[in-house]
Design a protein around this motif. Structure first.
Motif, PDB file in Angstrom:
ATOM      1  N   ALA A   1      33.747  34.649  36.356  1.00 23.98           N
ATOM      2  CA  ALA A   1      35.056  34.010  36.500  1.00 23.98           C
ATOM      3  C   ALA A   1      36.151  35.022  36.801  1.00 23.98           C
ATOM      4  CB  ALA A   1      35.407  33.230  35.239  1.00 23.98           C
ATOM      5  N   SER A   2      36.079  36.182  36.159  1.00 24.83           N
ATOM      6  CA  SER A   2      37.117  37.186  36.392  1.00 24.83           C
ATOM      7  C   SER A   2      36.619  38.549  35.947  1.00 24.83           C
ATOM      8  CB  SER A   2      38.402  36.837  35.639  1.00 24.83           C
ATOM      9  OG  SER A   2      38.201  36.888  34.234  1.00 24.83           O
TER      10      SER A   2
ATOM     11  N   SER B   1      38.456  42.293  34.777  1.00 21.60           N
ATOM     12  CA  SER B   1      39.727  42.946  34.486  1.00 21.60           C
ATOM     13  C   SER B   1      39.491  44.066  33.482  1.00 21.60           C
ATOM     14  CB  SER B   1      40.743  41.920  33.948  1.00 21.60           C
ATOM     15  OG  SER B   1      40.270  41.337  32.736  1.00 21.60           O
TER      16      SER B   1
ATOM     17  N   TYR C   1      41.422  35.474  26.945  1.00 23.19           N
ATOM     18  CA  TYR C   1      40.051  35.017  27.125  1.00 23.19           C
ATOM     19  C   TYR C   1      40.001  33.492  27.061  1.00 23.19           C
ATOM     20  CZ  TYR C   1      38.868  39.888  25.956  1.00 23.19           C
ATOM     21  OH  TYR C   1      38.771  41.259  25.922  1.00 23.19           O
TER      22      TYR C   1
ATOM     23  N   GLU D   1      31.931  40.759  40.804  1.00 18.04           N
ATOM     24  CA  GLU D   1      33.240  40.312  41.278  1.00 18.04           C
ATOM     25  C   GLU D   1      33.394  38.832  40.994  1.00 18.04           C
ATOM     26  OE1 GLU D   1      34.734  42.400  45.089  1.00 18.04           O
ATOM     27  OE2 GLU D   1      32.574  42.189  45.399  1.00 18.04           O
ATOM     28  N   ALA D   2      34.616  38.397  40.843  1.00 26.43           N
ATOM     29  CA  ALA D   2      34.903  36.994  40.565  1.00 26.43           C
ATOM     30  C   ALA D   2      34.332  36.114  41.665  1.00 26.43           C
ATOM     31  CB  ALA D   2      36.404  36.773  40.423  1.00 26.43           C
TER      32      ALA D   2
END
Length: 619
Positions: A64-65, A67, A74, A427-428
């Motif tokens: 999903a993401s 970072s 979250y 990666e997302a």
């Protein structure tokens, strides 16, 4: 207020997850749909600087993401997996293999979440791949070419009796080449493989044309004598498996090596490498974006400096009773014998120079911007999972950096398949195939095999070996065909055609023989070869020596059918018969007593050869 399930350590969190999965079978507890991998150093597969204190959020089966700590909140009800001090990477590819189902656990245990076959599992290839993608089978994702174009026929199938998806087909014309390629693409092939370089050039052009129309890459073993490495590059080949044809292309005098040489061992050719030819070929390969899959393990067995260590690792791999409970003894023996195939004497002395030049060529290729893709060419002659990491160590010997090797195991294979939107990097938006290792692989590529956790398709994989491990389609490389014993059937037909009690052909009136003594039946073809779970189906069985009182057995039980003629039966399978997905046996039995001619000739016992019907999952 948002609630998180927080694990103080990765090991504790995985233990809790496995415990919950075990409860699921009893209490149907839902599997966690959101993971947060927090605190690890991310090596995302793109080749950039590692990201410390990373946060990877996985929802469902996707990332999903991505970072860093403190950069965002979250999701609610997330399982937070602390990975401090560890390293997070994309799942690994084994990018050239003859996949058999019993490799699955070993590959996952070594971080391999995707494979690329070499067209050896035929009709089981796409059902198995899709079963893994849908969580119905446990093993690495299996990208497939289904079959392959070659000048050498499949020895298990008589020419003319192959089903459309039989592994290895020999086209008789450019148009038939097109038909094969279209059939494989329609069946779901991820790429097209030309298995040698000896077909007429217009056949290769036809194959590339059809693949290009469908947006499917072509992999090319360009050994010649018609198609060579440069030709493959100009046609648009996505890669050269085995770095096929490089040795003959760069040697000073190619005429010395055209006859009587093993194409898989090019060290004699590399021993006389012309650097100017090498640079020219590299320029063409890089300009046309042709990746190389060198498979040093199989091409140059015995020459890597760590070969003794590799041999010890192979022996240690098989010291596991759970694994050996299902791993075929013949495959164990074959794998261990491969590590003993070491050249000696003057032959070795000459080929050492060839090995050094082969290493140097591939380093030159990478330095020029070429993509080197990692694979041990996994098959029964090698150790699944282990050989991939050994291949990485050989690449270090060739001068590649750990980052280049990581990219060659993650991003480059996905790009080669044109699946880079799905996999290859962390990666997302991409599928959640992620591994966590205990030590920094950029410091030592061996650390990439220090697997702490494997997440595939958003689910934590339970590592280790399990005596009950199996595969629904029993796919075995080069041994998976829909009709067993076709050479036997054709030999029997030829031998008994003019004899008393020979093949029953029926009559023009359509009357079906009902003899006192039954002939030996045989199956030559079945259509369809794949049906859908839970649906009813009519399967046409073609062969000879079918009689009025023949019986058809599916999964060991009699099933209804209609005798159309002495060479054709129509079998009816209802939803209950097709309730389970898998690969199941179908045979024809003729009633006793058997015609004495067949009994005396030892052609059979009244039961036909076996047809394997694939019952695919209903998605």
């Amino acid at each position: 207020m948002r609630k998180y399930r927080y694990c103080a350590s990765l090991g504790l969190c995985l233990a809790l997850l496995f415990a919950m999965f075990a409860r699921r079978s009893r209490a149907q507890a839902p599997q966690p749909s959101v993971f947060v991998i927090e605190g690890g150093t991310l090596i995302d597969g793109n080749g950039g600087a590692p990201v410390q204190d990373s946060v990877v959020v996985i929802q469902g089966n996707k990332i999903a993401s991505v970072s860093r700590k403190g950069q965002g909140a979250y999701p609610a009800n997330a399982w937070i997996i602390k990975a401090d001090g560890k390293y997070v990477l994309p799942g690994l590819f084994d990018s050239q293999n003859s996949y058999s189902w019993y490799f699955g656990e070993a590959m996952l245990n070594h971080g391999v979440t995707s494979t690329i076959d070499v067209g050896t599992t035929g009709e089981t290839a796409v059902p198995y791949r899709d079963a893994v993608f849908h969580g119905k089978a446990r093993g690495p994702r299996a990208f497939t070419g289904v079959s392959r174009l070659s000048v050498n026929p499949n020895p298990l199938v008589n020419a003319g009796l192959e089903n459309p998806l039989t592994h290895t087909r020999v086209p008789k014309s450019a148009e038939e080449t097109r038909q094969f390629v279209r059939a494989w693409i329609a069946a779901g092939a991820d790429y097209i493989l030309t298995y040698d370089g000896a077909l007429p050039m217009d056949y290769y052009q036809a194959a590339f044309d059809e693949a290009n129309k469908a947006g499917v890459p072509v992999f090319t073993r360009a050994y010649g004598p018609v198609l060579f490495a440069k030709d493959a590059a100009l046609l648009g080949s996505a890669n050269l498996p085995h770095s096929a044809g490089i040795g003959i292309a760069v040697t000073k005098d190619p005429s010395k090596f055209k006859e009587g040489r093993d194409d898989r061992n090019e060290l004699d050719r590399y021993a006389e490498m012309d650097d100017a030819k090498a640079r020219d070929l590299i320029q063409i390969l890089v300009a046309h974006h042709v990746a190389l899959v060198p498979t040093f393990m199989i091409n140059f067995a015995g020459y890597p400096k760590d070969w003794d260590q590799f041999t010890a690792e192979a022996r240690a791999f098989f010291n596991n009773p759970e694994l050996l409970s299902y791993y075929p003894p013949s495959a164990v023996q074959s794998a261990l014998q491969s590590y003993t195939r070491v050249d000696q004497g003057p032959l070795r002395e000459r080929r050492v120079k060839g090995y050094q030049n082969a290493m140097r060529f591939h380093k030159m290729f990478v330095d020029a911007g070429g993509h080197l893709v990692v694979s041990g060419n996994t098959n029964d002659a090698w150790v699944p999972g282990v050989d991939l990491h050994q291949e990485m160590q050989i690449m270090v010997e060739a001068g590649l950096t750990p980052m280049q090797i990581i990219m060659g195991s993650t991003r480059y294979p996905a790009e080669m398949l044109r699946k880079q939107k799905l996999l290859g990097t962390v990666e997302a938006g991409k599928l959640a195939d992620v591994i966590i290792v205990n030590a920094d692989p950029l410091q030592d590529i061996k650390n990439l095999d220090k697997i702490n956790a494997v997440i595939q398709d958003g689910k934590v994989v339970e590592l280790g070996y399990h005596a009950n491990y199996s595969s629904p389609f029993a796919n075995v490389a080069a041994g998976t065909i829909s009709i067993e014993g076709l050479p036997w059937a054709e030999a029997m037909k030829k031998a008994t055609g003019g004899a008393e009690g020979g093949p029953q052909r029926g009559s023009d009136s359509g009357a079906i023989a009902d003899p006192v003594y039954s002939p030996q039946p045989a199956i030559e073809a079945m259509n369809p070869i794949i049906v859908t779970q839970g649906d009813s189906a009519v399967v046409t069985v073609t062969g000879f020596n079918f009689v009025r009182r023949s019986a058809v057995y599916f999964k060991g039980k009699p099933v209804p059918f209609r005798v159309v003629s002495s060479t054709q039966l129509q079998v009816t399978l209802d939803g209950e018969a097709l309730r389970e997905a898998g690969r199941f046996d179908l045979v024809v039995k003729n009633p006793d007593p058997l015609e004495p001619f067949y009994a005396r000739s030892m052609w059979g016992n009244g039961t036909s050869n076996i047809a394997h019907l694939i019952v695919n999952y209903k998605y």
